[in-house]
Design an enzyme around this catalytic site. Structure first.
Site, PDB file in Angstrom:
ATOM      1  N   ASN A 179      34.549   5.555 -23.462  1.00 11.39           N
ATOM      2  CA  ASN A 179      33.880   6.074 -24.663  1.00 11.39           C
ATOM      3  C   ASN A 179      34.198   7.549 -24.940  1.00 11.39           C
ATOM      4  O   ASN A 179      33.936   8.048 -26.034  1.00 11.39           O
ATOM      5  CB  ASN A 179      32.357   5.897 -24.579  1.00 11.39           C
ATOM      6  CG  ASN A 179      31.900   4.460 -24.793  1.00 11.39           C
ATOM      7  OD1 ASN A 179      30.846   4.055 -24.315  1.00 11.39           O
ATOM      8  ND2 ASN A 179      32.685   3.675 -25.511  1.00 11.39           N
ATOM      9  N   ASP A 206      25.342  -3.299 -27.522  1.00  9.14           N
ATOM     10  CA  ASP A 206      26.401  -3.040 -28.507  1.00  9.14           C
ATOM     11  C   ASP A 206      25.860  -3.210 -29.928  1.00  9.14           C
ATOM     12  O   ASP A 206      24.997  -4.063 -30.176  1.00  9.14           O
ATOM     13  CB  ASP A 206      27.557  -4.014 -28.253  1.00  9.14           C
ATOM     14  CG  ASP A 206      28.824  -3.581 -28.975  1.00  9.14           C
ATOM     15  OD1 ASP A 206      28.906  -2.410 -29.397  1.00  9.14           O
ATOM     16  OD2 ASP A 206      29.721  -4.421 -29.131  1.00  9.14           O
TER      17      ASP A 206
HETATM   18  C1  FPP Z   1      27.394   0.614 -28.668  1.00 11.15           C
HETATM   19  O1  FPP Z   1      27.298   0.789 -30.024  1.00 11.15           O
HETATM   20  C2  FPP Z   1      26.478   1.375 -27.977  1.00 11.15           C
HETATM   21  C3  FPP Z   1      26.794   2.368 -27.114  1.00 11.15           C
HETATM   22  C4  FPP Z   1      27.926   3.309 -27.198  1.00 11.15           C
HETATM   23  C5  FPP Z   1      25.947   2.432 -25.950  1.00 11.15           C
HETATM   24  C6  FPP Z   1      24.485   2.393 -26.206  1.00 11.15           C
HETATM   25  C7  FPP Z   1      23.954   3.735 -26.414  1.00 11.15           C
HETATM   26  C8  FPP Z   1      22.677   3.965 -26.748  1.00 11.15           C
HETATM   27  C9  FPP Z   1      21.661   2.903 -26.919  1.00 11.15           C
HETATM   28  C10 FPP Z   1      22.252   5.359 -27.002  1.00 11.15           C
HETATM   29  C11 FPP Z   1      22.423   6.303 -25.863  1.00 11.15           C
HETATM   30  C12 FPP Z   1      21.739   5.874 -24.629  1.00 11.15           C
HETATM   31  C13 FPP Z   1      20.908   6.638 -23.903  1.00 11.15           C
HETATM   32  C14 FPP Z   1      20.365   6.120 -22.641  1.00 11.15           C
HETATM   33  C15 FPP Z   1      20.461   7.954 -24.319  1.00 11.15           C
HETATM   34  P1  FPP Z   1      28.666   1.021 -30.733  1.00 11.15           P
HETATM   35  O2  FPP Z   1      28.735   2.457 -31.103  1.00 11.15           O
HETATM   36  O3  FPP Z   1      29.793   0.540 -29.915  1.00 11.15           O
HETATM   37  O4  FPP Z   1      28.436   0.108 -31.970  1.00 11.15           O
HETATM   38  P2  FPP Z   1      29.529  -0.671 -32.812  1.00 11.15           P
HETATM   39  O5  FPP Z   1      30.140  -1.706 -31.888  1.00 11.15           O
HETATM   40  O6  FPP Z   1      28.699  -1.281 -33.883  1.00 11.15           O
HETATM   41  O7  FPP Z   1      30.518   0.333 -33.316  1.00 11.15           O
END
Ligand code: FPP
Length: 224
Positions: free
Chosen positions: A63, A15
């Site tokens: 998501n 996250d």
């Molecule tokens: C959370 O950050 C992260 C995700 C939605 C999942 C993780 C995704 C990746 C590392 C990239 C895609 C993965 C692959 C395997 C290609 P957030 O957007 O929720 O961050 P925030 O909480 O700061 O808003």
């Protein structure tokens, strides 16, 4: 105190990509790109150390409710990951699985996933994409509709994790203290670490600190 040495299975909720980008006045998509770079670093580190199974939460069933351009960006990153990165893992004799409902993806993506999941290895990277812990359990239960009674072993065999051991360690970066529908059945006795660092900044030093702490944790599994 007991020495657990190296965990067999590490699970991570990655996250903080969005906030990492926003702090730099960059689009959230840049945070996700930085997040993928960190997947490479953390994955290499853990497999080199002797961890057998790594399960990463990349995209939840919830998501899809994000803005369409962010969802499209994540789908594209995922497809590029399958095309550009997974072949290198397989060359290193690391198996690859996707946990989640893959019927939502285009045909090329589905066929890559199916092809990779045929690779047999004692090491594997599992990416949870279009995954939800509750739907995983419901899917497993629905595979037993004709049975009046299901054992724990039978239920386990119908989960995405099948015969993999449960995660020894669950790490969530990004400062939130919740599970967010991740591996709900499997984390019953996992050692859970909530880390403030945003995923793109999460370093191998911080990871090693967690592993050092894990190694001296007294895991009782309900016993005394
Ligand atoms: C959370 O950050 C992260 C995700 C939605 C999942 C993780 C995704 C990746 C590392 C990239 C895609 C993965 C692959 C395997 C290609 P957030 O957007 O929720 O961050 P925030 O909480 O700061 O808003």
């Amino acid at each position: 105190m007991k020495s657990n040495a190296i965990p067999k299975h590490v699970a991570i909720i990655m996250d903080g990509n969005g906030r990492w980008a926003e702090k730099r006045s960059l689009p959230r998509s840049v945070g996700h790109i930085a997040g993928v770079k960190n997947i490479d670093i953390i994955t290499d580190y853990l497999f080199n150390l002797g961890v057998n199974t790594l399960t990463l939460f990349a995209f939840s069933t919830e998501n899809w409710n994000r803005p369409i351009n962010e969802v499209d960006g994540l789908l594209l990153l995922f497809k590029n990951y399958l095309i550009e990165k997974v072949p290198d893992l397989i060359k290193k004799n690391i198996g690859f699985n996707v946990f989640g409902d893959i019927s939502f993806f285009d045909e090329e993506t589905q066929s890559l996933i199916q092809q990779y999941s045929l690779v047999n290895s004692d090491k594997c990277l599992n990416i949870c994409f279009n995954y939800g812990g509750r739907s995983e359990i419901i899917r497993a239960i629905n595979s037993f509709v004709d049975k009046s009674c299901v054992s724990e072993a039978e239920l386990r065999s119908a989960l995405y994790t099948k015969n993999l051991p449960d995660p020894d360690v669950l790490i969530r970066t990004g400062g939130e203290h919740r599970i967010s529908n991740f591996l709900l059945f499997q984390i019953a006795y996992s050692e859970i670490y909530f880390i403030d660092t945003l995923w793109p900044d999460f370093s191998t030093d911080e990871l090693q600190n967690i592993l050092n702490d894990y190694a001296i944790t007294d895991r009782r599994f309900g016993k005394i």
